[in-house]
Motif scaffolding. Sequence first.
Motif, PDB file in Angstrom:
ATOM      1  N   LEU A 152       0.824  -1.203   0.000  1.00 33.96           N
ATOM      2  CA  LEU A 152       0.000   0.000   0.000  1.00 33.96           C
ATOM      3  C   LEU A 152       0.860   1.255   0.000  1.00 33.96           C
ATOM      4  CD1 LEU A 152      -2.784  -1.018   2.546  1.00 33.96           C
ATOM      5  CD2 LEU A 152      -3.171  -0.418   0.143  1.00 33.96           C
ATOM      6  N   LYS A 153       1.891   1.272   0.825  1.00 38.79           N
ATOM      7  CA  LYS A 153       2.769   2.439   0.912  1.00 38.79           C
ATOM      8  C   LYS A 153       3.515   2.675  -0.390  1.00 38.79           C
ATOM      9  CE  LYS A 153       6.435   4.484   3.748  1.00 38.79           C
ATOM     10  NZ  LYS A 153       7.295   4.301   4.950  1.00 38.79           N
ATOM     11  N   ALA A 154       3.912   1.600  -1.062  1.00 42.95           N
ATOM     12  CA  ALA A 154       4.694   1.731  -2.293  1.00 42.95           C
ATOM     13  C   ALA A 154       3.829   2.041  -3.508  1.00 42.95           C
ATOM     14  CB  ALA A 154       5.471   0.441  -2.538  1.00 42.95           C
ATOM     15  N   SER A 155       2.524   1.829  -3.409  1.00 37.88           N
ATOM     16  CA  SER A 155       1.657   1.980  -4.569  1.00 37.88           C
ATOM     17  C   SER A 155       1.607   3.432  -5.046  1.00 37.88           C
ATOM     18  CB  SER A 155       0.240   1.514  -4.238  1.00 37.88           C
ATOM     19  OG  SER A 155      -0.611   1.698  -5.350  1.00 37.88           O
ATOM     20  N   ARG A 156       1.722   3.617  -6.344  1.00 40.60           N
ATOM     21  CA  ARG A 156       1.599   4.942  -6.962  1.00 40.60           C
ATOM     22  C   ARG A 156       0.296   5.068  -7.737  1.00 40.60           C
ATOM     23  NH1 ARG A 156       4.360   5.440  -3.558  1.00 40.60           N
ATOM     24  NH2 ARG A 156       6.573   6.001  -3.450  1.00 40.60           N
ATOM     25  N   SER A 157      -0.576   4.093  -7.591  1.00 40.11           N
ATOM     26  CA  SER A 157      -1.861   4.120  -8.281  1.00 40.11           C
ATOM     27  C   SER A 157      -2.805   5.109  -7.610  1.00 40.11           C
ATOM     28  CB  SER A 157      -2.496   2.735  -8.275  1.00 40.11           C
ATOM     29  OG  SER A 157      -1.692   1.813  -8.965  1.00 40.11           O
ATOM     30  N   THR A 158      -3.707   5.673  -8.385  1.00 35.16           N
ATOM     31  CA  THR A 158      -4.682   6.612  -7.832  1.00 35.16           C
ATOM     32  C   THR A 158      -5.554   5.934  -6.783  1.00 35.16           C
ATOM     33  OG1 THR A 158      -4.743   7.794  -9.951  1.00 35.16           O
ATOM     34  CG2 THR A 158      -6.556   8.205  -8.403  1.00 35.16           C
ATOM     35  N   TRP A 159      -6.111   4.759  -7.133  1.00 36.32           N
ATOM     36  CA  TRP A 159      -7.008   4.036  -6.238  1.00 36.32           C
ATOM     37  C   TRP A 159      -6.356   2.740  -5.779  1.00 36.32           C
ATOM     38  CZ3 TRP A 159     -11.291   6.237  -4.324  1.00 36.32           C
ATOM     39  CH2 TRP A 159     -11.814   7.337  -5.007  1.00 36.32           C
ATOM     40  N   LYS A 160      -6.546   2.432  -4.510  1.00 40.70           N
ATOM     41  CA  LYS A 160      -6.102   1.157  -3.943  1.00 40.70           C
ATOM     42  C   LYS A 160      -7.361   0.402  -3.524  1.00 40.70           C
ATOM     43  CE  LYS A 160      -2.675   4.231  -3.324  1.00 40.70           C
ATOM     44  NZ  LYS A 160      -2.874   5.700  -3.526  1.00 40.70           N
ATOM     45  N   VAL A 161      -7.642  -0.695  -4.216  1.00 36.28           N
ATOM     46  CA  VAL A 161      -8.836  -1.494  -3.957  1.00 36.28           C
ATOM     47  C   VAL A 161      -8.414  -2.736  -3.194  1.00 36.28           C
ATOM     48  CG1 VAL A 161     -10.734  -2.790  -4.979  1.00 36.28           C
ATOM     49  CG2 VAL A 161     -10.025  -0.605  -5.989  1.00 36.28           C
ATOM     50  N   ILE A 162      -8.912  -2.870  -1.966  1.00 35.48           N
ATOM     51  CA  ILE A 162      -8.591  -4.031  -1.133  1.00 35.48           C
ATOM     52  C   ILE A 162      -9.758  -5.004  -1.209  1.00 35.48           C
ATOM     53  CG2 ILE A 162      -8.032  -4.862   1.177  1.00 35.48           C
ATOM     54  CD1 ILE A 162      -6.865  -2.135   1.810  1.00 35.48           C
ATOM     55  N   ALA A 163      -9.491  -6.196  -1.741  1.00 39.48           N
ATOM     56  CA  ALA A 163     -10.508  -7.241  -1.838  1.00 39.48           C
ATOM     57  C   ALA A 163     -10.412  -8.116  -0.598  1.00 39.48           C
ATOM     58  CB  ALA A 163     -10.305  -8.063  -3.107  1.00 39.48           C
ATOM     59  N   THR A 164     -11.315  -7.849   0.345  1.00 38.13           N
ATOM     60  CA  THR A 164     -11.387  -8.615   1.583  1.00 38.13           C
ATOM     61  C   THR A 164     -12.583  -9.537   1.487  1.00 38.13           C
ATOM     62  OG1 THR A 164     -11.845  -8.473   3.957  1.00 38.13           O
ATOM     63  CG2 THR A 164     -12.529  -6.603   2.616  1.00 38.13           C
TER      64      THR A 164
END
Length: 520
Positions: free
Chosen positions: A355-367
């Motif tokens: 998550l910290k390294a992601s440069r994407s606009t949206w972070k979608v967590i599939a739980t």
Amino acid sequence: MAKLLSRRTFLALSTTLSASAVLMGSWRGTATVAAEAPSYGAQVGDVTPTRAVVWARGQSDARLVVDFSTSPRFERVQTRRGPLVSAATDYTGSLDLAGLQPGTEYYYQVRFVPTGKPVLPPSRPRATGRFRTAPRAENAAPLRFIWVADMCGQGWGRNPELEIATVDGRTVKGGYVIFDVIRPLKPDFAIFCGDMVYSDNACPPTQEIPAVVGGGTWINDPPKDFVAVSLDQFRENWKYNLGDEKFRAFLAQTPIYVQWDDHEVTNNWYPGEVLTAEPYNGIGADALAERARQAFFEYNPIRGGRIYRAYGWGKLMEMFLLDERSFRGGNDRNTQPELLAMLGPEQLQWLKERLKASRSTWKVIATHDPLSIVTGGEGDYDAWSQNNSQVLGREQELADLLKFIKDEDIRNVVWITADVHFPAAIYYDPARAVYQDFNPFWEFVIGPIHAGAFGPASDLPLDGSFGPRYEFNVLPAEPNLPPPNNQYFGAIDIDARGALTARIYKITGEVAYEKMLSPV
């Protein structure tokens, strides 16, 4: 350069071709060897900008071979050799295609070459499936994906008489009708959020339909007359679903990313549990899960040997697929004041770092298990929460993660989930929470797509630890209503400007709920 078929023309063609084993016919000639067709179509998964995992199942000892091209007419065809398949993997095999071009449409076929025979290009290749690779990481290409879960549960199996009228005026009949509703949406990919088989549910030849939805008799044709204990029985659950032509047609044109939840093994299982009821009779859940896990990897196009993983789709989105089964603590301890694992230390640290390294606009967590909807009951709280507004058990792990997201200023995090067999949209606000050290966020819930519809497991609307509130939900009139009653799937669109729109669809294709979010 040859003119490409329109997407609509190809989709109509691939639906016809992928409906049966005519996907890959045999080619005969002086330079070729008769090839064996897959027995359950083909699938593509874990797509990246330059790679894709292609899966198929043969019928005897043979080598899996994939022919692919950027043209539906198969100009400039490439052929790649895959593994030998045998009874050891129930004749299933996967090939990780590398060296693909980002953001590119590919057409492919799968064949099985008898052991010891040369692998030669076919004389008349046919496009029998398609997929698009992910865009480059810096490319802000718009995207659409769907997520589904809860398939063939509570004894509601493949019914040839099931019929729906879709919102666009079509009549769809027989089997897993929802996939003929999803396909026209042309998603770039799908996330399977767990419970895509119900290894712990038989499907008897007939089953009574509740009077509240009209009564009558549900027909399972074919039936499934066992609860899985052996490896072969776990495999049979996957084959049962792949026997449905609408499901195979969907898989032939939609890349997938797959998780598991409990019903791939048995209801609400956790590591270390001893299963005393029939037909388990004292089997440890760990031994049962080992067999189920082998079948899970044999029958899905997954890269590597780990269920939790992350994949990006251009600049606009990265998805984080969690495994909330393999590393959890006991359900019977989810009310304790001490920390209880859901992800476990290694997976939790991996998620924080990604998550910290992601440069994407949206972070979608599939739980695959919801955050505040209570599942299970006293002594068996199966999801994150436990019907108590204090932060207990697994919620301490969740609180740690939410605090990390806030402290590291990780923005635009959205959660998607399923499991509870009803749809919902839930907004989490620290201003009304017991634990308040986090930023507000949304959780979108779907399901089932072909299983019994249920409501919450508790009398409380939601566990209040993190300040949740329903903006939307639909609850069935009574528990365990069969398809097509209260069946839902989800879709997320992200446009080129970065706006995210989450939609929850009825089985008919009608939009039941819609929420647009702007990135911050």
